[in-house]
Design a protein around this motif. Structure first.
Motif, short mmCIF file in Angstrom:
data_model
loop_
_atom_site.label_atom_id
_atom_site.label_comp_id
_atom_site.label_asym_id
_atom_site.label_seq_id
_atom_site.Cartn_x
_atom_site.Cartn_y
_atom_site.Cartn_z
N LYS A 5 0.83 -1.22 0.00
CA LYS A 5 0.00 0.00 0.00
C LYS A 5 0.86 1.27 0.00
O LYS A 5 0.44 2.31 -0.52
CB LYS A 5 -0.94 0.00 1.20
N PHE A 6 2.07 1.19 0.56
CA PHE A 6 2.93 2.37 0.60
C PHE A 6 3.34 2.80 -0.81
O PHE A 6 3.47 3.99 -1.09
CB PHE A 6 4.16 2.10 1.45
N LYS A 58 15.42 3.22 -12.35
CA LYS A 58 14.33 4.06 -11.88
C LYS A 58 13.33 3.29 -11.02
O LYS A 58 12.74 3.85 -10.09
CB LYS A 58 13.62 4.71 -13.07
N VAL A 59 13.14 2.01 -11.31
CA VAL A 59 12.24 1.19 -10.52
C VAL A 59 12.83 0.97 -9.12
O VAL A 59 12.14 1.11 -8.10
CB VAL A 59 11.97 -0.17 -11.21
N LEU A 60 14.11 0.62 -9.07
CA LEU A 60 14.78 0.41 -7.78
C LEU A 60 14.83 1.70 -6.97
O LEU A 60 14.67 1.68 -5.74
CB LEU A 60 16.19 -0.14 -8.01
N GLU A 61 15.04 2.82 -7.64
CA GLU A 61 15.10 4.11 -6.94
C GLU A 61 13.75 4.43 -6.28
O GLU A 61 13.71 4.91 -5.14
CB GLU A 61 15.49 5.21 -7.92
N PHE A 62 12.66 4.18 -7.00
CA PHE A 62 11.34 4.45 -6.45
C PHE A 62 11.10 3.59 -5.21
O PHE A 62 10.65 4.08 -4.17
CB PHE A 62 10.26 4.18 -7.50
N LYS A 63 11.41 2.31 -5.31
CA LYS A 63 11.18 1.41 -4.18
C LYS A 63 12.00 1.84 -2.97
O LYS A 63 11.49 1.89 -1.85
CB LYS A 63 11.51 -0.03 -4.57
N ALA A 64 13.27 2.13 -3.18
CA ALA A 64 14.14 2.53 -2.07
C ALA A 64 13.64 3.81 -1.43
O ALA A 64 13.64 3.94 -0.19
CB ALA A 64 15.57 2.70 -2.56
N GLN A 65 13.20 4.75 -2.25
CA GLN A 65 12.71 6.03 -1.72
C GLN A 65 11.50 5.81 -0.82
O GLN A 65 11.40 6.39 0.26
CB GLN A 65 12.35 6.96 -2.87
N VAL A 66 10.57 4.96 -1.27
CA VAL A 66 9.35 4.71 -0.50
C VAL A 66 9.67 3.98 0.80
O VAL A 66 9.23 4.39 1.89
CB VAL A 66 8.34 3.91 -1.34
N ALA A 106 11.65 1.35 6.75
CA ALA A 106 11.66 -0.11 6.63
C ALA A 106 13.09 -0.63 6.61
O ALA A 106 13.99 -0.02 6.03
CB ALA A 106 10.94 -0.52 5.35
N GLN A 107 13.29 -1.78 7.26
CA GLN A 107 14.60 -2.41 7.32
C GLN A 107 14.51 -3.82 6.76
O GLN A 107 13.66 -4.60 7.17
CB GLN A 107 15.10 -2.46 8.76
N ARG A 129 9.95 -8.90 -0.51
CA ARG A 129 10.32 -10.10 0.25
C ARG A 129 11.57 -9.90 1.11
O ARG A 129 11.70 -10.54 2.15
CB ARG A 129 10.51 -11.29 -0.70
N ALA A 130 12.49 -9.06 0.68
CA ALA A 130 13.67 -8.82 1.50
C ALA A 130 13.27 -8.24 2.85
O ALA A 130 14.00 -8.40 3.84
CB ALA A 130 14.62 -7.86 0.78
#
Length: 300
Positions: A48-49, A130-138, A144-145, A111-112
């Motif tokens: 949802k985030f 760009k996909v990885l950047e979006f996920k990391a930013q969120v 989240a850890q 899953r990580a």
């Protein structure tokens, strides 16, 4: 504004709200909806985030007012099945002593962060920058850890991704577990063979690979028919899957079996549902009739 091209190209690119990248956002939306259903098979509370951060009007609207009928919940339900399959694959692999997990075309996979990984496990996530950047930013914004050592591998699967994976610390001499979730319809048959060849070359004996998707072989002629025959079922707003996917990809089970892998075919999404003690409703059977789901686990 979500953007879709009318045709794929050999070097097309995307972020999380355009082209193939938007499908990762759609699937995250379905996982988020499944998490709030009455009896979810799996809970992805991070999904949802991503939807909230995207500010996508279609998906935020779905989350604000989840459907209640079997038809409205068809895709969240079916992606709950798919998500559980890959969760259990990685849990079994690490339980058997494998300490390298590779999530190919990771998209918004969490899953990580969600799974209880064995001590010493490294999770490699391959996708476009760009996909990885979006996920990391969120996820960073939410504090989240990850529950394992997580390493991003910014790479295009149509280019030299194996070298980048190794450069990120992947050890080709140690067993590994690979997931190819919902990926193959977005690649040509030629790209499939190159991908599997790369995985095989990097996989030490004892390595495992799981391949599967609700839509393993999409029948483009029947996509629009589903919404007409089953009111309430909405694939993904105005997304045109036929412009993003390729028909009739190579059979992964056949390729793996002839290239040094012991293959265990596990059937369709409907078979998995039955294995989880569920009876697939009629709409799920209809969906699978043209999406041709297929799930396979293979051991090197």
């Amino acid at each position: 504004m979500t953007e879709f091209g009318s045709l794929r190209s050999d070097d097309d690119q995307w972020d999380i709200v355009s082209g193939v990248g938007y499908t990762a956002l759609i699937v995250a939306g379905w996982r988020a909806l499944h998490a709030v259903s009455e009896q979810p098979l799996v809970r992805d509370d991070y999904a949802k985030f991503f939807i909230e951060a995207s500010e996508d009007s279609y998906l935020t609207g779905l989350l604000a007012s989840p459907g209640t009928s079997e038809h409205e919940n068809a895709f969240p339900r079916l992606y709950g099945v798919q998500t559980r399959f890959f969760d259990e694959f990685f849990t079994a692999a690490t339980g058997a002593g494998i300490r390298q997990a590779v999530i190919v075309a990771a998209g918004l996979d969490s899953r990580a962060y969600r799974l209880d990984w064995a001590t010493g496990t490294t999770v490699f996530e391959i996708d476009l920058p760009k996909v990885l950047e979006f996920k990391a930013q969120v996820l960073d914004g939410r504090g989240a850890q990850p529950k394992a050592q997580r390493r991003e591998v910014a790479a295009d699967l149509r280019a030299d991704w194996p070298a980048r994976l190794v450069a990120a610390g992947f050890d080709p001499h140690s067993p590994s577990a690979w997931s190819l979730e919902g990926l193959l319809p977005y690649l040509t048959s030629k790209a499939h063979q190159a991908l599997f060849a790369g995985i095989t070359e990097l996989s030490a004996p004892g390595s495992r690979v799981a391949v599967g998707a609700l839509g393993s072989r999409l029948d483009h002629d029947q996509l629009a028919e589903l919404e007409e025959s089953h009111p309430g079922v909405n694939l993904a707003g105005d997304i045109d899957f036929s412009s993003l996917t390729y028909e009739n990809p190579a059979d992964p089970a056949e390729w793996l079996a002839t290239h040094g892998w012991a293959v265990e075919p596990l059937g369709s999404t409907l078979d998995l549902q039955a294995g989880y003690g569920l009876t697939p409703p009629e709409v799920d059977v209809k969906i699978d009739s043209f999406m041709h789901s297929q799930y396979v686990i293979a051991t090197r």
